[in-house]
Design a protein around this motif. Sequence first.
Motif, PDB file in Angstrom:
ATOM      1  N   MET A  68      20.142  32.203 -21.394  1.00  0.00           N
ATOM      2  CA  MET A  68      19.982  32.768 -22.726  1.00  0.00           C
ATOM      3  C   MET A  68      20.944  33.938 -23.031  1.00  0.00           C
ATOM      4  SD  MET A  68      17.702  30.970 -24.276  1.00  0.00           S
ATOM      5  CE  MET A  68      16.246  29.764 -23.892  1.00  0.00           C
ATOM      6  N   SER A  69      21.357  34.146 -24.027  1.00  0.00           N
ATOM      7  CA  SER A  69      22.259  35.345 -24.428  1.00  0.00           C
ATOM      8  C   SER A  69      22.249  35.389 -25.890  1.00  0.00           C
ATOM      9  CB  SER A  69      23.570  35.399 -24.044  1.00  0.00           C
ATOM     10  OG  SER A  69      24.217  34.043 -24.374  1.00  0.00           O
ATOM     11  N   THR A  70      23.109  36.293 -26.337  1.00  0.00           N
ATOM     12  CA  THR A  70      23.328  36.547 -27.915  1.00  0.00           C
ATOM     13  C   THR A  70      24.539  35.696 -28.528  1.00  0.00           C
ATOM     14  OG1 THR A  70      22.281  38.712 -27.659  1.00  0.00           O
ATOM     15  CG2 THR A  70      23.440  38.346 -29.733  1.00  0.00           C
ATOM     16  N   CYS A  71      24.248  35.152 -29.932  1.00  0.00           N
ATOM     17  CA  CYS A  71      25.348  34.473 -30.303  1.00  0.00           C
ATOM     18  C   CYS A  71      26.333  35.588 -30.927  1.00  0.00           C
ATOM     19  CB  CYS A  71      24.912  33.414 -31.620  1.00  0.00           C
ATOM     20  SG  CYS A  71      26.100  32.692 -32.256  1.00  0.00           S
ATOM     21  N   GLU A  72      27.693  35.558 -30.627  1.00  0.00           N
ATOM     22  CA  GLU A  72      28.494  36.526 -31.087  1.00  0.00           C
ATOM     23  C   GLU A  72      28.577  36.168 -32.666  1.00  0.00           C
ATOM     24  OE1 GLU A  72      31.964  37.337 -28.965  1.00  0.00           O
ATOM     25  OE2 GLU A  72      31.041  36.125 -27.200  1.00  0.00           O
ATOM     26  N   LEU A  73      28.314  35.244 -33.261  1.00  0.00           N
ATOM     27  CA  LEU A  73      28.673  34.916 -34.565  1.00  0.00           C
ATOM     28  C   LEU A  73      27.232  35.236 -35.670  1.00  0.00           C
ATOM     29  CD1 LEU A  73      30.909  33.989 -36.538  1.00  0.00           C
ATOM     30  CD2 LEU A  73      29.836  31.840 -36.244  1.00  0.00           C
ATOM     31  N   CYS A  74      26.156  34.728 -35.227  1.00  0.00           N
ATOM     32  CA  CYS A  74      25.158  34.806 -36.044  1.00  0.00           C
ATOM     33  C   CYS A  74      24.166  35.979 -35.469  1.00  0.00           C
ATOM     34  CB  CYS A  74      24.112  33.636 -36.100  1.00  0.00           C
ATOM     35  SG  CYS A  74      23.470  33.260 -34.461  1.00  0.00           S
ATOM     36  N   GLU A  75      24.410  36.574 -34.231  1.00  0.00           N
ATOM     37  CA  GLU A  75      23.890  37.604 -33.486  1.00  0.00           C
ATOM     38  C   GLU A  75      22.341  37.509 -33.328  1.00  0.00           C
ATOM     39  OE1 GLU A  75      24.886  41.022 -36.102  1.00  0.00           O
ATOM     40  OE2 GLU A  75      26.963  40.701 -35.831  1.00  0.00           O
ATOM     41  N   ARG A  76      21.908  35.988 -33.267  1.00  0.00           N
ATOM     42  CA  ARG A  76      20.619  35.729 -32.845  1.00  0.00           C
ATOM     43  C   ARG A  76      20.377  36.039 -31.227  1.00  0.00           C
ATOM     44  NH1 ARG A  76      18.532  30.188 -34.048  1.00  0.00           N
ATOM     45  NH2 ARG A  76      20.677  29.693 -33.319  1.00  0.00           N
ATOM     46  N   GLU A  77      19.379  36.529 -30.815  1.00  0.00           N
ATOM     47  CA  GLU A  77      19.082  36.896 -29.474  1.00  0.00           C
ATOM     48  C   GLU A  77      18.599  35.614 -28.719  1.00  0.00           C
ATOM     49  OE1 GLU A  77      17.739  40.635 -29.200  1.00  0.00           O
ATOM     50  OE2 GLU A  77      19.258  41.775 -29.941  1.00  0.00           O
ATOM     51  N   ASP A  78      18.612  35.527 -27.307  1.00  0.00           N
ATOM     52  CA  ASP A  78      17.827  34.624 -26.673  1.00  0.00           C
ATOM     53  C   ASP A  78      17.979  33.167 -27.032  1.00  0.00           C
ATOM     54  OD1 ASP A  78      16.692  36.835 -25.139  1.00  0.00           O
ATOM     55  OD2 ASP A  78      15.132  37.016 -26.550  1.00  0.00           O
ATOM     56  N   VAL A  79      19.307  32.955 -27.274  1.00  0.00           N
ATOM     57  CA  VAL A  79      19.660  31.523 -27.610  1.00  0.00           C
ATOM     58  C   VAL A  79      20.655  30.836 -26.389  1.00  0.00           C
ATOM     59  CG1 VAL A  79      19.694  31.737 -30.033  1.00  0.00           C
ATOM     60  CG2 VAL A  79      21.667  32.318 -28.970  1.00  0.00           C
ATOM     61  N   ASP A  80      20.604  29.578 -26.476  1.00  0.00           N
ATOM     62  CA  ASP A  80      21.597  28.967 -25.370  1.00  0.00           C
ATOM     63  C   ASP A  80      22.930  29.261 -26.278  1.00  0.00           C
ATOM     64  OD1 ASP A  80      19.790  28.223 -23.636  1.00  0.00           O
ATOM     65  OD2 ASP A  80      19.164  26.337 -24.492  1.00  0.00           O
ATOM     66  N   THR A  81      23.902  29.354 -25.545  1.00  0.00           N
ATOM     67  CA  THR A  81      25.223  29.633 -26.003  1.00  0.00           C
ATOM     68  C   THR A  81      26.245  28.535 -25.371  1.00  0.00           C
ATOM     69  OG1 THR A  81      25.743  31.374 -24.581  1.00  0.00           O
ATOM     70  CG2 THR A  81      24.972  32.068 -26.681  1.00  0.00           C
ATOM     71  N   THR A  82      27.335  28.374 -26.207  1.00  0.00           N
ATOM     72  CA  THR A  82      28.266  27.403 -25.914  1.00  0.00           C
ATOM     73  C   THR A  82      29.523  28.315 -25.885  1.00  0.00           C
ATOM     74  OG1 THR A  82      28.857  26.367 -27.788  1.00  0.00           O
ATOM     75  CG2 THR A  82      27.281  25.300 -26.363  1.00  0.00           C
TER      76      THR A  82
END
Length: 95
Positions: free
Chosen positions: A1-15
Amino acid sequence: MSTCELCEREDVDTTVHHLLPKEMGGTFGATANLCIPCHKQIHALYTNEEIAVRLSAIPKLKDDPQLSRFLKWIRKQPATKIMKIKKSNERKRRR
């Protein structure tokens, strides 16, 4: 889990999103970690050609009118929510 660089939501699965699409020469170029909904939304709204020509950086993506509406909405959604993303009618017509 990390932070999305676009929407800046935290604790999300990223690709990994290639800022310059791989088919346009971006295989070894800059990438960004995006949550699944943001990544899917980009590819639902824009062709790889459009991404390569005018949306190959996070600030450019954030400033795009179509995507900024989505970002305003997605920031209010819980990190655990996975939603269906459909191709825009405009994108379908461009094919």
